[in-house]
Scaffold this active site. Structure first.
Site, PDB file in Angstrom:
ATOM      1  N   GLU A  47       0.814  -1.201   0.000  1.00 18.90           N
ATOM      2  CA  GLU A  47       0.000   0.000   0.000  1.00 18.90           C
ATOM      3  C   GLU A  47       0.859   1.267   0.000  1.00 18.90           C
ATOM      4  O   GLU A  47       0.537   2.243  -0.648  1.00 18.90           O
ATOM      5  CB  GLU A  47      -0.920  -0.020   1.233  1.00 18.90           C
ATOM      6  CG  GLU A  47      -2.159   0.807   1.041  1.00 18.90           C
ATOM      7  CD  GLU A  47      -3.061   0.752   2.271  1.00 18.90           C
ATOM      8  OE1 GLU A  47      -2.969  -0.202   3.054  1.00 18.90           O
ATOM      9  OE2 GLU A  47      -3.849   1.695   2.439  1.00 18.90           O
ATOM     10  N   ASP A  48       1.937   1.251   0.743  1.00 17.51           N
ATOM     11  CA  ASP A  48       2.677   2.495   0.994  1.00 17.51           C
ATOM     12  C   ASP A  48       4.039   2.606   0.340  1.00 17.51           C
ATOM     13  O   ASP A  48       4.737   3.595   0.526  1.00 17.51           O
ATOM     14  CB  ASP A  48       2.848   2.690   2.510  1.00 17.51           C
ATOM     15  CG  ASP A  48       1.510   2.866   3.217  1.00 17.51           C
ATOM     16  OD1 ASP A  48       0.557   3.286   2.538  1.00 17.51           O
ATOM     17  OD2 ASP A  48       1.431   2.558   4.418  1.00 17.51           O
TER      18      ASP A  48
END
Ligand code: MN
Length: 482
Positions: free
Chosen positions: A74-75
């Site tokens: 996600e990051d």
């Protein structure tokens, strides 16, 4: 941090693949390089803490690796394919599972929440570890929430209280549930939280005095009776006290059990021996004894509960259980899942049966099509309060608080529920939607031509009854069509 993690793991997995853990550590650390959390610390600290929290449940290396890597898709720029090459299918699918859950954004509408949660449950049925990583992630986020804006804090706290704490409860991870509740309580109702906390502190002195006395006396008695035991005491969680005040419409001063004591021993026989020692040597609060060993709660919790009181009426609830029951109580299904996996080849069927019961329940919930129905089912099943009624023959039936006469009929047997024309409570006929209270004697009357109706769904509260009624209606509709 990696040394600390390794040390924690080797305590319960002496032959663990520490090289793999270290590889995940280094990989995630460099992927999150330079990222900073709202708290001001390096982002990767969060990932390490999530892994550390999971060692409390003694989880395996793939789960811990996935925890270290849980925010990577996600990051950071890392994609699934690379992760698969580096760490293989198992770890990658765990990370993907957690990422998937994160992609469902919180929505104030009940239906939307329930929908997301159903998807989450699908993930569990495939692999319970995904949800456990997610709960640890949420726990650490809640612990460090103070650095966000008040609005954001409230939103996350509300989401945690509505969706995550019932789930921690349902899985039986009480430690996490209690902490999550108090953390959210402080944010959502700061005035009430502080009020209870202050009053709690003011009153705890007398309680601690009595607690010390109890600990000393019980230790003396059990030692001389030659019963192996360990004993611990702790304050009840503040949110639990608040809920009790609300439920019983009582002020704080009327809430007595601020502390709980736990006595853990080796066998069930010893549990009952300890109980009888407590009953003989201390003042017992009337009607305070509950036997959850013979009648486990819906989430399979087992213990003996009894409340003792001092001369000046300071009360303490004592829970008596075996090590095995304790593990289940603290870490619930997570602990079971671990046993199953670790000792797959040894045959310890009793644990597997418990796990199967859990999964069976989750699968049943998944068959419910309507999202709101689903959420309310989940909430009922998480309901802490229970009542006990008996059949004319003396069989005890446990039901959630608010259960109706018809719920009773279904609890006795599906066929009795499906053909129930009425229920006699303490000898008198009552309507099917009559709300039962503890201690009543109930007898369900059946008639051949009775059939479940849509209307029944509007008042039954147990999952079992709802499930059976819906199933019957669905099958009837099918028959009509064909
Ligand atoms: Mn995270």
């Amino acid at each position: 941090m990696i040394d600390e993690l390794k040390k924690l793991v080797t305590q319960y997995l002496p032959n663990a693949d520490l090289a793999l853990l270290e590889k995940a550590y280094n990989y995630a650390s460099s992927a999150h390089y330079c990222q900073i959390r709202a708290t001001g610390e390096p982002y990767f600290n969060h990932c390490c803490n999530v892994a550390k929290i999971l060692t409390e449940l003694k989880l395996d290396i793939p789960t811990l690796c996935a925890a270290l890597l849980h925010d990577i898709l996600e990051d950071t720029l890392v994609v699934s394919q690379e992760l698969k090459q580096e760490f293989g299918e198992e770890i990658t699918s765990l990370v993907e599972g957690v990422t998937k859950i994160n992609s469902y954004k919180f929505n104030d509408k009940l239906t939307a929440q329930a929908e997301n949660w159903r998807k989450m449950l699908f993930a569990i049925v495939k692999d319970a570890r995904v949800i456990i990583i997610k709960l640890a992630d949420r726990l650490h986020n809640m612990r460090t929430l103070k650095s966000l804006s008040p609005d954001k804090q409230k939103k996350i706290a509300l989401e945690t209280l509505t969706l995550y704490t019932p789930f921690a409860h349902r899985l039986g991870i009480y430690n996490w549930k209690n902490e999550l509740e108090d953390l959210t309580f402080e944010i959502l109702e700061p005035d009430k939280y502080n009020e209870i906390k202050t009053k709690w502190k003011a009153r705890s002195g007398r309680n601690i005095e009595y607690l010390n006395y109890l600990e000393k006396e019980i230790t003396k008695k059990l030692t001389s009776a030659n019963i192996p035991f360990r004993l611990s005491s702790r304050p009840k969680n503040l949110y639990g006290i608040y809920r009790k005040m609300q439920r019983q419409q009582k002020p704080f001063s009327a809430i007595q059990d601020l502390f709980g004591m736990r006595i853990i021993t080796d066998t069930q026989e010893h549990c009952y021996q300890i109980l009888s020692i407590v009953q003989t040597d201390f003042k017992i609060v009337e009607n305070s004894f509950t036997d959850y060993i013979i009648l486990p709660k819906a989430n399979l919790y087992q213990s003996l509960h009894i409340t003792v009181a001092s001369e000046s009426d300071v009360v303490v609830e004592i829970q008596i259980r075996t090590e095995e029951m304790h593990k289940k109580a603290e870490y619930g299904i997570a602990a079971h899942w671990r046993y199953k996996d670790q000792f797959n080849k040894t045959t310890d069927n009793s644990k597997d049966i418990d796990l199967e019961k859990h999964l069976e329940f989750i699968k049943h919930i998944l068959e419910t099509k309507d999202s709101e129905e689903f959420l309310s089912d989940l909430k009922t099943e998480c309901n802490f309060e229970q009542i006990y009624v008996s059949t004319p023959k003396g069989k005890i039936i446990r039901l959630p608080d608010g259960a109706t006469a018809l719920d009773f009929a279904y609890a006795v047997h599906t066929d009795i529920g499906n053909k129930c024309m009425g229920v006699k409570v303490n000898g008198k006929m009552v309507p099917l939607n009559y709300k039962l209270i503890s201690g009543q004697t109930c007898e369900a009357l059946v008639r051949k031509n009775i059939k479940p109706s849509e209307h029944w769904l509007s008042f039954v509260v147990t999952y079992q009854a709802k499930y059976r009624i819906r199933k019957f209606l669905k099958e009837t509709k099918k028959q009509l069509r064909s």
